[in-house]
Write a protein that holds these residues in place. Structure first.
Motif, PDB file in Angstrom:
ATOM      1  N   ASP A 212       0.820  -1.211   0.000  1.00  0.00           N
ATOM      2  CA  ASP A 212       0.000   0.000   0.000  1.00  0.00           C
ATOM      3  C   ASP A 212       0.854   1.261   0.000  1.00  0.00           C
ATOM      4  O   ASP A 212       0.559   2.227  -0.709  1.00  0.00           O
ATOM      5  CB  ASP A 212      -0.925   0.006   1.233  1.00  0.00           C
ATOM      6  N   LEU A 213       1.923   1.247   0.799  1.00  0.00           N
ATOM      7  CA  LEU A 213       2.777   2.428   0.886  1.00  0.00           C
ATOM      8  C   LEU A 213       3.562   2.633  -0.411  1.00  0.00           C
ATOM      9  O   LEU A 213       3.742   3.770  -0.870  1.00  0.00           O
ATOM     10  CB  LEU A 213       3.736   2.300   2.069  1.00  0.00           C
ATOM     11  N   TRP A 214       4.005   1.545  -1.032  1.00  0.00           N
ATOM     12  CA  TRP A 214       4.737   1.676  -2.298  1.00  0.00           C
ATOM     13  C   TRP A 214       3.825   2.187  -3.406  1.00  0.00           C
ATOM     14  O   TRP A 214       4.260   2.892  -4.313  1.00  0.00           O
ATOM     15  CB  TRP A 214       5.369   0.339  -2.693  1.00  0.00           C
ATOM     16  N   GLU A 215       2.536   1.839  -3.343  1.00  0.00           N
ATOM     17  CA  GLU A 215       1.593   2.363  -4.330  1.00  0.00           C
ATOM     18  C   GLU A 215       1.497   3.885  -4.227  1.00  0.00           C
ATOM     19  O   GLU A 215       1.418   4.589  -5.233  1.00  0.00           O
ATOM     20  CB  GLU A 215       0.213   1.737  -4.123  1.00  0.00           C
ATOM     21  N   VAL A 216       1.523   4.399  -3.008  1.00  0.00           N
ATOM     22  CA  VAL A 216       1.493   5.850  -2.808  1.00  0.00           C
ATOM     23  C   VAL A 216       2.778   6.479  -3.336  1.00  0.00           C
ATOM     24  O   VAL A 216       2.750   7.501  -4.033  1.00  0.00           O
ATOM     25  CB  VAL A 216       1.311   6.184  -1.311  1.00  0.00           C
ATOM     26  N   LEU A 217       3.922   5.869  -3.018  1.00  0.00           N
ATOM     27  CA  LEU A 217       5.210   6.431  -3.421  1.00  0.00           C
ATOM     28  C   LEU A 217       5.384   6.439  -4.938  1.00  0.00           C
ATOM     29  O   LEU A 217       6.119   7.267  -5.483  1.00  0.00           O
ATOM     30  CB  LEU A 217       6.345   5.629  -2.773  1.00  0.00           C
ATOM     31  N   ALA A 218       4.724   5.502  -5.632  1.00  0.00           N
ATOM     32  CA  ALA A 218       4.842   5.418  -7.093  1.00  0.00           C
ATOM     33  C   ALA A 218       3.717   6.146  -7.817  1.00  0.00           C
ATOM     34  O   ALA A 218       3.724   6.241  -9.039  1.00  0.00           O
ATOM     35  CB  ALA A 218       4.853   3.948  -7.533  1.00  0.00           C
ATOM     36  N   HIS A 219       2.770   6.687  -7.037  1.00  0.00           N
ATOM     37  CA  HIS A 219       1.587   7.315  -7.643  1.00  0.00           C
ATOM     38  C   HIS A 219       1.960   8.620  -8.349  1.00  0.00           C
ATOM     39  O   HIS A 219       2.909   9.297  -7.970  1.00  0.00           O
ATOM     40  CB  HIS A 219       0.559   7.596  -6.552  1.00  0.00           C
ATOM     41  N   GLU A 220       1.210   8.961  -9.376  1.00  0.00           N
ATOM     42  CA  GLU A 220       1.414  10.215 -10.098  1.00  0.00           C
ATOM     43  C   GLU A 220       0.057  10.820 -10.404  1.00  0.00           C
ATOM     44  O   GLU A 220      -0.565  10.521 -11.413  1.00  0.00           O
ATOM     45  CB  GLU A 220       2.186   9.973 -11.398  1.00  0.00           C
ATOM     46  N   PRO A 221      -0.455  11.682  -9.501  1.00  0.00           N
ATOM     47  CA  PRO A 221      -1.808  12.229  -9.673  1.00  0.00           C
ATOM     48  C   PRO A 221      -1.878  13.269 -10.767  1.00  0.00           C
ATOM     49  O   PRO A 221      -0.856  13.756 -11.255  1.00  0.00           O
ATOM     50  CB  PRO A 221      -2.095  12.854  -8.302  1.00  0.00           C
ATOM     51  N   LYS A 222      -3.097  13.613 -11.121  1.00  0.00           N
ATOM     52  CA  LYS A 222      -3.303  14.643 -12.138  1.00  0.00           C
ATOM     53  C   LYS A 222      -2.804  15.987 -11.608  1.00  0.00           C
ATOM     54  O   LYS A 222      -2.963  16.307 -10.447  1.00  0.00           O
ATOM     55  CB  LYS A 222      -4.791  14.741 -12.492  1.00  0.00           C
ATOM     56  N   GLY A 223      -2.228  16.759 -12.503  1.00  0.00           N
ATOM     57  CA  GLY A 223      -1.767  18.084 -12.121  1.00  0.00           C
ATOM     58  C   GLY A 223      -0.335  18.137 -11.653  1.00  0.00           C
ATOM     59  O   GLY A 223       0.214  19.208 -11.444  1.00  0.00           O
ATOM     60  N   PHE A 224       0.309  16.965 -11.484  1.00  0.00           N
ATOM     61  CA  PHE A 224       1.683  16.949 -11.004  1.00  0.00           C
ATOM     62  C   PHE A 224       2.683  16.639 -12.113  1.00  0.00           C
ATOM     63  O   PHE A 224       3.874  16.753 -11.908  1.00  0.00           O
ATOM     64  CB  PHE A 224       1.843  15.923  -9.879  1.00  0.00           C
ATOM     65  N   ALA A 225       2.190  16.205 -13.276  1.00  0.00           N
ATOM     66  CA  ALA A 225       3.104  15.843 -14.364  1.00  0.00           C
ATOM     67  C   ALA A 225       3.949  17.029 -14.807  1.00  0.00           C
ATOM     68  O   ALA A 225       5.113  16.880 -15.176  1.00  0.00           O
ATOM     69  CB  ALA A 225       2.317  15.281 -15.548  1.00  0.00           C
ATOM     70  N   SER A 226       3.372  18.224 -14.736  1.00  0.00           N
ATOM     71  CA  SER A 226       4.108  19.414 -15.155  1.00  0.00           C
ATOM     72  C   SER A 226       5.252  19.751 -14.216  1.00  0.00           C
ATOM     73  O   SER A 226       6.125  20.545 -14.553  1.00  0.00           O
ATOM     74  CB  SER A 226       3.152  20.614 -15.236  1.00  0.00           C
ATOM     75  N   GLY A 248       3.528   6.884   7.635  1.00  0.00           N
ATOM     76  CA  GLY A 248       2.606   5.878   7.141  1.00  0.00           C
ATOM     77  C   GLY A 248       2.002   6.286   5.817  1.00  0.00           C
ATOM     78  O   GLY A 248       2.444   7.237   5.153  1.00  0.00           O
ATOM     79  N   LYS A 249       0.966   5.580   5.437  1.00  0.00           N
ATOM     80  CA  LYS A 249       0.322   5.828   4.150  1.00  0.00           C
ATOM     81  C   LYS A 249      -0.262   7.237   4.085  1.00  0.00           C
ATOM     82  O   LYS A 249      -0.118   7.935   3.078  1.00  0.00           O
ATOM     83  CB  LYS A 249      -0.772   4.785   3.936  1.00  0.00           C
ATOM     84  N   ALA A 250      -0.902   7.653   5.164  1.00  0.00           N
ATOM     85  CA  ALA A 250      -1.530   8.980   5.172  1.00  0.00           C
ATOM     86  C   ALA A 250      -0.494  10.085   5.040  1.00  0.00           C
ATOM     87  O   ALA A 250      -0.709  11.077   4.330  1.00  0.00           O
ATOM     88  CB  ALA A 250      -2.332   9.160   6.468  1.00  0.00           C
ATOM     89  N   GLU A 251       0.652   9.922   5.723  1.00  0.00           N
ATOM     90  CA  GLU A 251       1.694  10.944   5.643  1.00  0.00           C
ATOM     91  C   GLU A 251       2.284  11.023   4.234  1.00  0.00           C
ATOM     92  O   GLU A 251       2.586  12.108   3.733  1.00  0.00           O
ATOM     93  CB  GLU A 251       2.807  10.654   6.652  1.00  0.00           C
ATOM     94  N   CYS A 252       2.463   9.862   3.595  1.00  0.00           N
ATOM     95  CA  CYS A 252       3.018   9.848   2.241  1.00  0.00           C
ATOM     96  C   CYS A 252       2.061  10.498   1.237  1.00  0.00           C
ATOM     97  O   CYS A 252       2.490  11.123   0.272  1.00  0.00           O
ATOM     98  CB  CYS A 252       3.333   8.417   1.813  1.00  0.00           C
ATOM     99  N   LYS A 253       0.767  10.348   1.466  1.00  0.00           N
ATOM    100  CA  LYS A 253      -0.207  10.938   0.545  1.00  0.00           C
ATOM    101  C   LYS A 253      -0.140  12.460   0.543  1.00  0.00           C
ATOM    102  O   LYS A 253      -0.563  13.109  -0.418  1.00  0.00           O
ATOM    103  CB  LYS A 253      -1.624  10.492   0.925  1.00  0.00           C
ATOM    104  N   LYS A 254       0.409  13.025   1.613  1.00  0.00           N
ATOM    105  CA  LYS A 254       0.473  14.491   1.685  1.00  0.00           C
ATOM    106  C   LYS A 254       1.319  15.079   0.559  1.00  0.00           C
ATOM    107  O   LYS A 254       1.117  16.227   0.170  1.00  0.00           O
ATOM    108  CB  LYS A 254       1.044  14.917   3.039  1.00  0.00           C
TER     109      LYS A 254
END
Length: 640
Positions: A212-226, A248-254
């Motif tokens: 779960d945490l690695w999924e957050v670390l590898a995530h690329e949300p909209k608006g961040f590609a630029s 944790g997961k919540a902190e990484c999502k920040k």
């Protein structure tokens, strides 16, 4: 091709490809010494073909290095004499060595895949199984090897090979693979190597982040590609996650919160700048500089996501963190390393100067007031030759091909036209990045709907609905008979029979569960989840009462008293209070209502809510104030 040889520990090194390039974990070696001390040395369990950690445990004993605690330690260091008293077999292995199976070098030359196979077998059989960072390095190596063969790279094939050793982190492989593609640092994998080395030197391999945490670390949300890949920032978050249990997961999502996007981008740029500074004045691979750089990365990342680490210096700005790194660099190198952040520390309130302003140049003019070099001026404004531009009024798209006098020559659908420079400078046109004529998306498995944030948020919304059902069953509607809802002239929820204190409990039962990545809805009850600032979940009323479109069947109606409790700004009028509860899932907490005192017949259900007064800007006078009339004259006439 195989010989048996007894070798002393100091004569045996570590192969560069050991554990997929991860080498030996110092923390694990010290832990191994304590484990062997507890159960005793057994020659038959030494794994002489792939026992790098075991051999290094013997090396540390021979060299009597620093070691914390244990029966083999004296004055903070390992003691050979204590080892001899404690375990004679352990002492003998450390001083005379153990028997190794030694492969001829021709084996590796003729069968290059054999050594990795032996390694994977040892990893799968030994107690110390493969670490997540080791899997990262393996995925990177497999990708580079398959890419070198030409053709498309197959994630399925890479995954099959990576999981042959049955690693405990198998569930995280898709996320790890995505992280490798986005943040490894290219074919050399320099960033992977750096992070692995930092974590290996400071953390035990028993520490695992999880899928779960690695999924957050590898995530690329909209608006961040630029903002670029933010590779350095991602690796800093990895270091933080391994170093601190608070991550944790919540902190990484920040890191993907739009509120702190600017700080994340700034921190990533500073990490890159500090690396350049270190390369210019020192060897960044030396242990002291390397660790200082890694710790600074952690500080920049934690400051960006507003996370305060225990036992760490509390910084007030990015400038302080960067300047501290420069001070450390000066101390280690003895050189006067410059610090552009020093001035920022002395003038904290100094306005920030945009990078574009600092690069601006003096614009030369002709006698008629026009620009001598309009192309240069346009380039400074972000409109160089070759730019794709779009007219804001009608979305016409063009490409700047040439700047001629006061006009710009542009290409539109194969034809050439002129655009006034003044129009561009007045903001009538904007640059844009064109989409390629053909886009190909590969490795589709990593983009599966089930791995998206929206899907995961939908699952959380579904869990909320199920939890609401459990809460409604737990707090039954056995007191609802004491309530009635007045429909006209206005909707009022009131009591028709006395209800004892805390006997009326209302849960916010609804079929409308909303989640929002930003902002809050106009009306709704917020649920506490482990998503924290990344995503918020709200419960909305879904009332449909008799008389609304004349529903005939009660099942066509829907009503929850929770949402009809009135709000009051007077505390003495309130007779209801909020208390928080959760069902089976402790990560979800709901605000329930209960009567704070005994309710009497005829009372309206009311809950106190602080009134927020909005500041009203005073109106400016439209004309000068009139002078007061003199005594007598008009004043007397008005009075008459």
């Amino acid at each position: 091709m195989v010989t048996t040889m007894k070798l002393p520990p100091l004569a045996v090194g570590v192969h560069p490809s050991n554990r997929d390039g991860c080498g030996v974990n110092p923390s694990d070696v010290h832990e191994l010494i304590d484990n062997i001390s507890g159960v005793g040395w057994v020659d038959s369990s030494a794994w002489p073909l792939c026992g790098s950690h075991t051999n290094y445990a013997l090396r540390l004993i021979v060299q009597e290095v620093a070691h914390e605690g244990g029966a083999l330690t004296q004055d903070g260091k390992l003691s050979l004499s204590l080892v001899q008293k404690h375990d004679q077999a352990f002492y003998k292995a450390a001083t005379t060595g153990i028997t190794f199976k030694v492969l001829n070098k021709e084996v590796a030359r003729q069968w290059p895949d054999l050594l990795p196979m032996i390694q994977q077998y040892g990893n799968a059989s030994l107690q110390k199984q493969e670490h997540e960072l080791q899997m990262l390095c393996r995925l990177h190596a497999l990708y580079v090897a398959q890419q070198a063969k030409g053709g498309a790279v197959s994630f399925a094939e890479i995954k099959r090979k990576a999981l042959q050793s049955r690693p405990p982190c198998a569930a995280a492989v898709p996320a790890l693979y995505s992280f490798v593609l986005k943040a490894s640092g290219g074919s050399t994998g320099e960033l992977l190597k750096e992070t692995e080395r930092f974590v290996r030197q400071r953390c035990s391999s028993a520490r695992s982040l999880g899928a779960d945490l690695w999924e957050v670390l590898a995530h690329e949300p909209k608006g961040f590609a630029s903002s670029g890949s933010l590779a350095l920032f991602r690796h800093a978050m990895v270091k933080l996650a391994y170093s601190s249990k608070k991550m944790g997961k919540a902190e990484c999502k920040k890191m993907f919160s739009h509120d702190i996007k600017r700080d994340v981008v700034t921190a990533d740029a500073l990490m890159n700048e500090l690396r350049s500074l270190a390369r210019h004045h020192a060897d960044p691979s030396t242990p002291q500089v390397f660790i200082a750089q890694g710790l600074t990365d952690q500080m920049l990342a934690s400051f960006a996501i507003k996370l305060r680490l225990p036992d760490e210096k509390l910084y007030e700005s990015f400038d302080e963190i960067c300047h501290d790194f420069v001070l450390v660099l000066r101390h280690m190198t003895g050189q006067p390393v410059p610090s552009r952040w020093e001035a920022g520390l002395k003038e904290e309130e100094k306005a920030k100067v945009k990078e574009s302003d600092s690069q601006a140049t003096l614009r030369e003019l002709k006698e008629d007031g026009t620009f001598k070099d309009p192309a240069k001026v346009l380039a400074e404004m972000g409109f160089p030759v070759g730019s794709h531009i779009r007219r804001k009024s009608d979305k016409t798209e063009a490409v700047i091909t040439e700047v001629v006098e006061d006009n710009v020559k542009v290409s539109i659908d194969g034809g050439f036209f002129k655009v006034s420079i003044k129009d561009i400078m007045n903001g009538m046109w904007a640059t844009f990045t064109p989409r390629p004529e053909r886009e190909v998306l590969q490795d589709l498995a990593q983009y599966a709907t089930s791995q998206s944030w929206n899907y995961e948020a939908s699952l959380t919304a579904a869990k909320i609905t199920l939890e609401l059902e459990d809460l409604s069953k737990k707090y039954k509607q056995d007191q609802w008979h004491a309530l009635e809802l007045q429909l006209k002239p206005g909707k009022v929820l009131q009591v028709v029979q006395p209800i004892q204190k805390h006997k009326l409990i209302l849960a916010p039962t609804t079929s409308k569960v909303m989640f929002k990545w930003e902002g809050v809805p106009a009306a709704g009850v917020k649920v506490e989840t482990d998503w924290e600032d990344a995503c918020s979940f709200f419960l909305l009323a879904d009332s449909k009462l008799p008389g609304d479109d004349e529903p005939e069947d009660p099942k066509d109606c829907s009503f929850c008293p929770y949402f009809s409790v009135e709000k009051t700004s007077k505390e003495d009028e309130s007779n209801m209070e909020v208390f928080w509860a959760h069902g089976r899932d402790s990560t979800l907490r709901f605000p329930l209502l209960r009567n704070a005192r005994k309710l009497e017949t005829g009372e309206r259900l009311m809950i106190w809510q602080e009134k927020v007064s909005q500041a009203v800007e005073p109106l400016a006078a439209a004309s000068p104030a009139k002078r007061p009339a003199p005594e007598g004259g008009r004043a007397k006439k008005r009075s008459k």
